[in-house]
Design a protein around this motif. Structure first.
Motif, mmCIF file in Angstrom:
data_model
loop_
_atom_site.group_PDB
_atom_site.id
_atom_site.type_symbol
_atom_site.label_atom_id
_atom_site.label_comp_id
_atom_site.label_asym_id
_atom_site.label_seq_id
_atom_site.Cartn_x
_atom_site.Cartn_y
_atom_site.Cartn_z
ATOM 1 N N UNK A 103 -7.527 -3.317 8.557
ATOM 2 C CA UNK A 103 -7.814 -4.049 9.731
ATOM 3 C C UNK A 103 -8.969 -3.441 9.467
ATOM 4 N N UNK A 104 -9.729 -4.408 8.860
ATOM 5 C CA UNK A 104 -11.174 -3.934 9.306
ATOM 6 C C UNK A 104 -11.957 -4.590 10.241
ATOM 7 N N UNK A 105 -12.639 -3.221 11.485
ATOM 8 C CA UNK A 105 -13.018 -3.484 12.737
ATOM 9 C C UNK A 105 -14.054 -3.027 12.997
ATOM 10 N N UNK B 66 -6.820 -4.283 16.806
ATOM 11 C CA UNK B 66 -6.801 -4.069 15.769
ATOM 12 C C UNK B 66 -5.545 -2.546 15.949
ATOM 13 N N UNK B 67 -5.622 -1.711 16.645
ATOM 14 C CA UNK B 67 -4.894 -0.979 17.089
ATOM 15 C C UNK B 67 -3.317 -1.768 17.172
ATOM 16 N N UNK B 68 -2.796 -2.873 18.085
ATOM 17 C CA UNK B 68 -1.924 -2.836 17.758
ATOM 18 C C UNK B 68 -1.117 -3.933 16.132
ATOM 19 N N UNK B 69 -1.884 -4.314 15.384
ATOM 20 C CA UNK B 69 -1.319 -5.100 14.221
ATOM 21 C C UNK B 69 -1.745 -4.052 13.134
ATOM 22 N N UNK B 70 -2.368 -2.908 13.087
ATOM 23 C CA UNK B 70 -2.482 -2.425 11.880
ATOM 24 C C UNK B 70 -1.707 -1.141 11.768
ATOM 25 N N UNK B 71 -2.081 -0.864 9.824
ATOM 26 C CA UNK B 71 -1.528 -0.063 9.178
ATOM 27 C C UNK B 71 -2.455 1.228 9.472
ATOM 28 N N UNK B 72 -3.826 0.756 8.738
ATOM 29 C CA UNK B 72 -4.771 1.371 8.717
ATOM 30 C C UNK B 72 -6.106 0.879 9.500
ATOM 31 N N UNK B 73 -7.476 1.247 9.890
ATOM 32 C CA UNK B 73 -7.815 1.041 10.564
ATOM 33 C C UNK B 73 -9.428 0.920 9.249
#
Ligand code: ADP
Ligand code: MG
Length: 371
Positions: free
Chosen positions: A38-40, A202-209
């Motif tokens: 996730x690009x945050x 991002x926290x809900x979806x990502x393996x890696x932020x």
């Protein structure tokens, strides 16, 4: 000897300059099969530009994009978008209004015998089996989102790029659709790179932020690590409200409402920022009304007066004015508790939950907090 297979998506040293400004500056990152990166970052930090370069609709000024080790973009190579095996999904879903749901999903598929079967399977997977003959204008936002997802996944792309894919949905629907999307993506084993400016998403979806700022990745890691070990104050503040204790070093320590913090190796006068998330400040009921009783873990409790308390449902946000120096600190506490204004209370703080940063020649550097 074992050979590691290359990641599904891998970009190295990507830079994109518009005018005199590097909108994307030397970005390197990788996403594996079945992984969601996730690009945050805040609006304008270069997320969409990076995604467009990976998709092949824009070319980088420097750097390489590879899919499973194959070069898609570099100084000499530019594979056109349609030949990259990369699926795309954007905020507005961009469904074809004159095509039915089934035709939308089948659009990118060759006219092979199994096309209808693939479309039916995807309709099933996104729980839209009864909607095959409907047109986009007959669907709700959430239904359109699911069709867009099915369409993006139809050609079995090894990589899926999603740019703010949930921002067009209203709040309540969003959580449900995020979870459903995630389980579909995991089942397909796609490598996903998603863009968002919302930390909760991002926290809900990502393996890696991959936390971006001004065109650069400033920190990367699993949500838990990035939240609990931010590289600097801005990285901490991106994920929640923060309290900031601003202090200067004197005799290798700084004075705070919670006692002295050791700052070994820092010169007198160095500015130190202690960052505390509101949920890490505890109202100390045990000591309510009694004097300080420091412990190793909790450090020295500090006395403050309730300046304002707001009930937010699941939690309450309580703002304290600290006796020590008149500073304000915010604490979130379970919503069953709502103290009266003016009430004096003790606050305590686990020092291992504080982030301590100092300004130095090498910019902002993390130092260990100590008691
Ligand atoms: P984000 O998706 O993170 O919000 P973008 O990647 O869309 O950010 O944009 C980053 C910056 O680059 C913005 O300041 C934007 O105005 C600028 N930008 C994007 N595309 C172009 C372009 N084609 N020409 C000039 N500037 C651009
Ligand atoms: Mg964008």
């Amino acid at each position: 000897m074992t050979t590691l297979s290359p990641p599904r998506l891998d970009v190295a040293g990507i830079t994109r300059v518009f005018g005199a400004r590097a909108v994307v500056a030397d970005v390197s990152m990788a996403v594996g099969a079945g992984e969601l990166g996730c690009l945050l970052g805040p609006s304008g930090c270069g997320k969409s530009t990076l995604l467009r370069i990976i998709a092949g609709v824009d070319r980088p000024d420097a750097g390489t994009v590879r899919a499973a080790g194959r070069v898609l973009s570099d100084d000499t190579v530019h594979v056109p978008p349609e030949a990259r095996g990369i699926g795309l999904m954007f905020q507005d879903f961009a469904l074809f209004p004159h095509l039915t749901v089934a035709q939308n999903i089948g659009f990118g598929l060759p006219r092979a015998r199994d096309r209808a079967a693939r479309v039916a399977r995807l309709l099933d997977r996104v729980e839209m089996a009864g909607f095959a003959d409907k047109y986009p204008h007959e669907l709700s936002g959430g239904e359109q989102q699911r069709v867009a997802l099915a369409r993006a996944l139809a050609p079995r792309p090894g990589i899926l790029l999603m740019d703010e894919p949930f921002s067009g949905l209203d709040n309540r629907l969003r959580d449900e659709i995020r979870d459903a999307t995630l389980s579909i993506l995991k089942a397909e084993g796609t490598a996903v790179l998603m863009v968002t400016h919302e930390p909760e998403e991002a926290m809900r979806m990502a393996d890696q932020i991959l936390l971006m700022r001004n065109g650069r990745i400033v920190q990367r890691g699993a949500p838990y690590n990035i939240y609990n070990n931010p590289v600097d104050r801005a990285a901490a503040a991106f994920f929640s409200d923060i309290n900031l204790i601003d202090a200067r070093v004197r005799s290798m320590q700084v004075d705070t409402p919670f006692g002295l913090f050791l700052t070994p190796g820092l010169a007198d006068g160095t500015r130190v920022e202690i960052v505390i998330r509101p949920q890490h400040l505890r109202i100390d009921f045990d000591r309510d009304g009694r004097g300080p009783n420091p412990t190793v873990e909790e450090g020295t409790p500090a006395r403050g007066r309730v300046e304002r308390a707001r009930f937010l449902g699941g939690e309450s946000l309580v703002e304290f004015r600290m006796e020590h120096d008149g500073s304000m600190l915010k604490a979130t506490v379970p919503g069953v508790f709502l103290p009266a204004q003016g009430k004096p209370m003790w606050l305590s703080l686990r020092r291992d939950r504080c982030f301590v940063f100092h300004e130095g020649p090498e910019d902002t550097v993390r130092v260990r907090s100590a008691s």
